[in-house]
Write an enzyme that holds these catalytic residues in place. Structure first.
Site, PDB file in Angstrom:
ATOM      1  N   LYS A   6      -3.306   7.321   5.036  1.00  0.00           N
ATOM      2  CA  LYS A   6      -4.447   6.434   5.264  1.00  0.00           C
ATOM      3  C   LYS A   6      -5.772   7.218   5.329  1.00  0.00           C
ATOM      4  O   LYS A   6      -5.771   8.450   5.374  1.00  0.00           O
ATOM      5  CB  LYS A   6      -4.196   5.607   6.526  1.00  0.00           C
ATOM      6  CG  LYS A   6      -2.937   4.720   6.433  1.00  0.00           C
ATOM      7  CD  LYS A   6      -3.095   3.624   5.423  1.00  0.00           C
ATOM      8  CE  LYS A   6      -1.914   2.788   5.028  1.00  0.00           C
ATOM      9  NZ  LYS A   6      -0.727   2.585   5.745  1.00  0.00           N
TER      10      LYS A   6
HETATM   11  C1  LIG Z   1       0.435   1.524   6.003  1.00  0.00           C
HETATM   12  C2  LIG Z   1       0.420   0.037   6.187  1.00  0.00           C
HETATM   13  C3  LIG Z   1       0.983  -0.590   7.299  1.00  0.00           C
HETATM   14  C4  LIG Z   1       1.824   0.142   8.286  1.00  0.00           C
HETATM   15  O1  LIG Z   1       1.164   1.183   8.906  1.00  0.00           O
HETATM   16  P1  LIG Z   1       2.004   2.174   9.827  1.00  0.00           P
HETATM   17  O2  LIG Z   1       0.951   2.865  10.632  1.00  0.00           O
HETATM   18  O3  LIG Z   1       2.756   3.100   8.927  1.00  0.00           O
HETATM   19  O4  LIG Z   1       2.899   1.349  10.680  1.00  0.00           O
HETATM   20  C5  LIG Z   1       0.839  -1.956   7.460  1.00  0.00           C
HETATM   21  N1  LIG Z   1       0.174  -2.690   6.543  1.00  0.00           N
HETATM   22  C6  LIG Z   1      -0.357  -2.130   5.443  1.00  0.00           C
HETATM   23  C7  LIG Z   1      -1.091  -2.993   4.483  1.00  0.00           C
HETATM   24  C8  LIG Z   1      -0.237  -0.760   5.218  1.00  0.00           C
HETATM   25  O5  LIG Z   1      -0.726  -0.202   4.106  1.00  0.00           O
END
Ligand SMILES: *Cc1c(COP(=O)(O)O)cnc(C)c1O
Length: 385
Positions: free
Chosen positions: A184
């Site tokens: 992210k």
């Molecule tokens: C990465 C992601 C998540 C989950 O995030 P985590 O921190 O790995 O639990 C949820 N929704 C979307 C759209 C994502 O890209």
């Protein structure tokens, strides 16, 4: 052709993050403690959020958010089909039904028309995703939520620094969950947070910390006490100081990360804009995208090869890519449990067939970006009809 394989989105972690982690290892509190408290305060300021709880993932944030909103068996939650599976999985976790609906053709965010058509007396929550960092159409979704008495819970996993009509995502009173997963825009390796109204966020904090009331988890300092009571059977979703240490440094670097992402996007835009075979991602005039992903769509009628062959061609040229996402209603679990067919969400299904996520991260050099542009242009030139 470039010599080294270009990964599509590795984290940007440097010496400052490493030093902060080593520092944390020398303190008596390696798990949730003072650095987590400092990270929450820094996030609250950066996101202009009414309140913030740091958690160990965005998935955890969405889960405790649904629990805090009282969602359970018999309830329905409206979720866009074009998202990561976690957005729907958490609805299953609370025993409710995810109603998977279609997205807008331009931004691939939750379609307000599709939501309007999907509301039933059992609907409790609208769960928009700010896909690729582009905000969803919040005014239209808010109006629907108000008309039908629904809560809004935002999946803001992609959306740190994104703005809807000038306003930061995460600054509203409804709950919004952010992700600090390794891929992210800001990472704590694994991690996340939930923003929103202080009372709701405190409730979510208790649910995410074993259901312990009082600040039992604050036992790292003198103000903490040994006494706590469990008011509900909560979950263990706390972020650690090891992770918060990384996050504190990443927050300081976030403005520079975002500036670089926008430069890369501008370079792609000028490198591709004359190619009729590509549909490029948009940023609508009321939106400020956080540009988590750069998702092109192939106009496959203009090409002799399909998306998968195009991805193979990029890989042959040492360019890493990904696909975001196989629509949730096409995954076997959801398809079989609810009887979905791909054409139930035609925009998401068609976009999926044509989409490729190109490398986008703060560590890309101009040379890397030019290598991607050259590889894409080469494939388009070779395979145009
Ligand atoms: C990465 C992601 C998540 C989950 O995030 P985590 O921190 O790995 O639990 C949820 N929704 C979307 C759209 C994502 O890209």
């Amino acid at each position: 052709m470039r010599d080294a394989f270009l990964a599509y989105n590795p984290p940007t972690i440097g010496d400052a993050e490493r030093a902060e982690v080593m520092d944390t290892l020398q303190t008596p509190w390696v798990t949730t403690g003072p650095k987590t408290v400092a990270f929450e305060a820094a996030l609250k300021a950066r996101l202009e959020a009414p309140a913030v709880v740091a958690l160990n993932s965005c998935t955890a944030g969405l889960h405790v958010g649904l629990v805090a909103l009282g969602v359970g068996p018999g309830d329905e939650v409206i979720v866009p089909a074009m998202t990561f599976c976690a957005t729907a999985n958490v609805v299953e976790h609370v025993g409710a039904k995810p109603v998977l609906v279609d997205v807008c053709p331009d931004t691939l965010t939750l379609s307000p028309e599709a939501v309007a058509a999907a509301v039933t007396p059992r609907t409790k929550v609208i769960l928009p995703v700010h896909y690729a960092g582009h905000p969803a159409q919040m005014d239209e979704l808010d109006a629907l939520a108000e008309r039908h008495g629904l809560a809004v819970l935002e999946d803001a996993a992609h959306a740190i620094t994104a703005r809807y009509k000038g306003r930061l995502i995460g600054s509203r009173s409804n709950l919004a969950a952010f992700s600090f997963y390794a891929t992210k825009n800001l990472t704590t390796v694994e991690g996340g947070c939930l923003t929103g109204d202080p009372a709701l966020v405190e409730k979510a904090r208790i649910i995410g910390h074993h259901g312990m009331n009082r600040d039992a988890w604050k036992r790292f300092d003198r103000s903490g006490t040994w006494y706590y009571e469990v008011v509900l059977p909560g979950f263990k979703y706390n972020l650690t100081d090891m992770q918060a240490a990384i996050g504190l440094v990443q927050l300081k670097r976030l403005a520079a990360f975002q500036a670089r992402r926008r430069e890369v996007v501008a370079r792609y835009e000028s490198g591709f804009k004359d190619l009729a075979a590509l549909e490029l991602p948009v940023e609508l005039e009321w939106a400020h995208s956080s540009w988590h992903l750069y998702v092109i769509r192939l106009r496959t009628e203009a090409l002799r090869i399909d998306r998968n062959a195009f991805i193979d061609g990029l890989k042959d040229r040492n360019i890493g890519t990904s696909v975001h996402y196989l629509p949730v209603h096409m995954h076997p679990f959801y398809r079989d449990k609810y009887g979905y067919r791909p054409e139930d969400n035609p925009v998401a299904a068609a976009a999926y067939e044509r989409m490729i996520s190109l490398p986008l991260h703060a560590g890309l050099s101009d040379g890397d970006v030019d290598d991607v542009i050259a590889a894409v242009r080469d494939l388009v030139a070779l395979h145009s009809v």
